[in-house]
Motif scaffolding. Structure first.
Motif, mmCIF file in Angstrom:
data_model
loop_
_atom_site.group_PDB
_atom_site.id
_atom_site.type_symbol
_atom_site.label_atom_id
_atom_site.label_comp_id
_atom_site.label_asym_id
_atom_site.label_seq_id
_atom_site.Cartn_x
_atom_site.Cartn_y
_atom_site.Cartn_z
ATOM 1 N N GLN A 39 0.849 -1.186 0.000
ATOM 2 C CA GLN A 39 0.000 0.000 0.000
ATOM 3 C C GLN A 39 0.881 1.230 0.000
ATOM 4 O OE1 GLN A 39 -2.947 0.126 3.123
ATOM 5 N NE2 GLN A 39 -4.188 1.580 1.981
ATOM 6 N N ALA A 40 0.784 1.995 -1.064
ATOM 7 C CA ALA A 40 1.516 3.245 -1.176
ATOM 8 C C ALA A 40 0.658 4.369 -0.596
ATOM 9 C CB ALA A 40 1.854 3.518 -2.632
ATOM 10 N N PRO A 41 1.279 5.468 -0.204
ATOM 11 C CA PRO A 41 0.507 6.586 0.367
ATOM 12 C C PRO A 41 -0.592 7.051 -0.584
ATOM 13 C CG PRO A 41 2.843 6.925 0.716
ATOM 14 C CD PRO A 41 2.726 5.724 -0.194
ATOM 15 N N GLY A 42 -1.799 7.136 -0.049
ATOM 16 C CA GLY A 42 -2.923 7.613 -0.841
ATOM 17 C C GLY A 42 -3.503 6.604 -1.802
ATOM 18 N N LYS A 43 -3.020 5.374 -1.760
ATOM 19 C CA LYS A 43 -3.509 4.350 -2.688
ATOM 20 C C LYS A 43 -4.077 3.172 -1.926
ATOM 21 C CE LYS A 43 -0.481 5.453 -6.566
ATOM 22 N NZ LYS A 43 0.435 4.900 -7.592
ATOM 23 N N GLN A 44 -4.840 2.353 -2.652
ATOM 24 C CA GLN A 44 -5.395 1.151 -2.046
ATOM 25 C C GLN A 44 -4.342 0.048 -1.967
ATOM 26 O OE1 GLN A 44 -8.919 0.155 -4.348
ATOM 27 N NE2 GLN A 44 -10.208 1.287 -2.898
ATOM 28 N N ARG A 45 -4.571 -0.865 -1.054
ATOM 29 C CA ARG A 45 -3.692 -2.023 -0.953
ATOM 30 C C ARG A 45 -3.863 -2.882 -2.202
ATOM 31 N NH1 ARG A 45 -3.441 -5.227 4.682
ATOM 32 N NH2 ARG A 45 -3.255 -3.034 5.298
ATOM 33 N N GLU A 46 -2.732 -3.374 -2.721
ATOM 34 C CA GLU A 46 -2.783 -4.179 -3.933
ATOM 35 C C GLU A 46 -1.931 -5.436 -3.786
ATOM 36 O OE1 GLU A 46 -1.132 -1.957 -7.209
ATOM 37 O OE2 GLU A 46 0.856 -1.849 -6.297
ATOM 38 N N LEU A 47 -2.317 -6.457 -4.519
ATOM 39 C CA LEU A 47 -1.540 -7.685 -4.535
ATOM 40 C C LEU A 47 -0.221 -7.463 -5.259
ATOM 41 C CD1 LEU A 47 -1.274 -10.824 -4.210
ATOM 42 C CD2 LEU A 47 -2.321 -10.967 -6.484
ATOM 43 N N VAL A 48 0.855 -7.973 -4.665
ATOM 44 C CA VAL A 48 2.160 -7.978 -5.324
ATOM 45 C C VAL A 48 2.438 -9.370 -5.889
ATOM 46 C CG1 VAL A 48 4.644 -7.673 -5.019
ATOM 47 C CG2 VAL A 48 3.035 -6.168 -3.793
ATOM 48 N N ALA A 49 2.355 -10.373 -5.018
ATOM 49 C CA ALA A 49 2.616 -11.755 -5.439
ATOM 50 C C ALA A 49 2.064 -12.683 -4.387
ATOM 51 C CB ALA A 49 4.116 -11.989 -5.615
ATOM 52 N N ARG A 50 1.707 -13.896 -4.803
ATOM 53 C CA ARG A 50 1.280 -14.894 -3.831
ATOM 54 C C ARG A 50 1.722 -16.266 -4.303
ATOM 55 N NH1 ARG A 50 -5.080 -13.592 -4.697
ATOM 56 N NH2 ARG A 50 -5.213 -14.192 -6.889
ATOM 57 N N ILE A 51 1.766 -17.179 -3.327
ATOM 58 C CA ILE A 51 2.289 -18.508 -3.599
ATOM 59 C C ILE A 51 1.496 -19.520 -2.790
ATOM 60 C CG2 ILE A 51 4.095 -18.196 -1.811
ATOM 61 C CD1 ILE A 51 5.933 -19.930 -3.612
ATOM 62 N N THR A 52 1.091 -20.603 -3.443
ATOM 63 C CA THR A 52 0.336 -21.639 -2.750
ATOM 64 C C THR A 52 1.290 -22.572 -2.012
ATOM 65 O OG1 THR A 52 0.422 -23.164 -4.617
ATOM 66 C CG2 THR A 52 -1.383 -21.562 -4.591
ATOM 67 N N SER A 53 0.719 -23.469 -1.241
ATOM 68 C CA SER A 53 1.540 -24.399 -0.473
ATOM 69 C C SER A 53 2.303 -25.365 -1.370
ATOM 70 C CB SER A 53 0.674 -25.174 0.518
ATOM 71 O OG SER A 53 -0.441 -25.751 -0.128
ATOM 72 N N VAL A 92 4.299 0.350 1.954
ATOM 73 C CA VAL A 92 4.347 -0.602 3.059
ATOM 74 C C VAL A 92 3.930 -1.957 2.499
ATOM 75 C CG1 VAL A 92 3.444 -1.231 5.318
ATOM 76 C CG2 VAL A 92 3.832 1.181 4.756
ATOM 77 N N TYR A 93 4.758 -2.954 2.720
ATOM 78 C CA TYR A 93 4.515 -4.295 2.211
ATOM 79 C C TYR A 93 3.978 -5.166 3.346
ATOM 80 C CZ TYR A 93 6.758 -3.196 -2.198
ATOM 81 O OH TYR A 93 7.051 -2.647 -3.424
ATOM 82 N N TYR A 94 2.844 -5.787 3.077
ATOM 83 C CA TYR A 94 2.178 -6.614 4.078
ATOM 84 C C TYR A 94 2.198 -8.079 3.673
ATOM 85 C CZ TYR A 94 0.169 -2.212 5.754
ATOM 86 O OH TYR A 94 -0.004 -0.943 6.247
ATOM 87 N N CYS A 95 2.516 -8.906 4.628
ATOM 88 C CA CYS A 95 2.454 -10.352 4.438
ATOM 89 C C CYS A 95 1.024 -10.818 4.733
ATOM 90 C CB CYS A 95 3.439 -11.024 5.385
ATOM 91 S SG CYS A 95 3.486 -12.821 5.293
ATOM 92 N N ASN A 96 0.569 -11.765 3.948
ATOM 93 C CA ASN A 96 -0.771 -12.309 4.123
ATOM 94 C C ASN A 96 -0.733 -13.827 4.149
ATOM 95 O OD1 ASN A 96 -3.367 -13.406 2.320
ATOM 96 N ND2 ASN A 96 -3.916 -11.925 3.898
ATOM 97 N N TYR A 97 -1.542 -14.387 5.026
ATOM 98 C CA TYR A 97 -1.710 -15.847 5.103
ATOM 99 C C TYR A 97 -3.193 -16.127 4.979
ATOM 100 C CZ TYR A 97 -1.941 -20.496 7.322
ATOM 101 O OH TYR A 97 -2.178 -21.817 7.599
ATOM 102 N N TYR A 98 -3.567 -16.940 4.009
ATOM 103 C CA TYR A 98 -4.970 -17.279 3.819
ATOM 104 C C TYR A 98 -5.141 -18.786 3.865
ATOM 105 C CZ TYR A 98 -9.612 -17.666 1.823
ATOM 106 O OH TYR A 98 -10.934 -17.966 1.620
ATOM 107 N N ASP A 99 -5.957 -19.222 4.804
ATOM 108 C CA ASP A 99 -6.300 -20.638 4.940
ATOM 109 C C ASP A 99 -7.616 -20.843 4.182
ATOM 110 O OD1 ASP A 99 -7.381 -23.090 5.761
ATOM 111 O OD2 ASP A 99 -6.475 -22.945 7.747
#
Length: 117
Positions: A39-53, A92-99
């Motif tokens: 999420q950059a200042p003034g912008k919405q959070r966006e996906l950068v990359a994701r990886i499955t198990s 700001v880079y956020y880590c995400n975990y989705y079950d």
């Protein structure tokens, strides 16, 4: 509950590289997808990359060819190698975990990446 702790952010010059890490702990199950959003200042959070198990990946078009996501399932850790960084990667880079078996979604507190000369 799952806790996520990011590390590796910082200040880097354009064209430089950084590697982000995210360690997951708690009730970890195999049916998960881990990813990085920003999420950059003034912008919405966006996906950068994701990886499955099983290590299938997908990337935002803006980072393809420059960023690489990987994971170490034994360590419950996901990485984001960022090369050829540009000022527009500042966020700001956020880590995400989705079950996806239990529809549970967790976020880290974020790591600031600043690309500037």
């Amino acid at each position: 509950q799952v806790q996520l702790v990011e590390s590796g952010g910082g200040l880097v010059q354009p064209g430089g590289s950084l590697r982000l890490s995210c360690a997951a702990s708690g009730r970890i199950f195999s049916n998960n997808v881990m990813g990085w959003y920003r999420q950059a200042p003034g912008k919405q959070r966006e996906l950068v990359a994701r990886i499955t198990s099983d290590s299938s990946t997908n990337y935002a078009d803006s980072v393809k060819g420059r960023f690489t996501i990987s994971r170490d399932n034994a360590k419950n850790t996901v990485y984001l190698q960022m090369n050829s960084l540009k000022p527009e990667d500042t966020a700001v880079y956020y880590c995400n975990y989705y079950d996806y078996a239990r529809y549970l979604d967790y976020w880290g507190k974020g790591a600031l990446v600043t690309v500037s000369s």
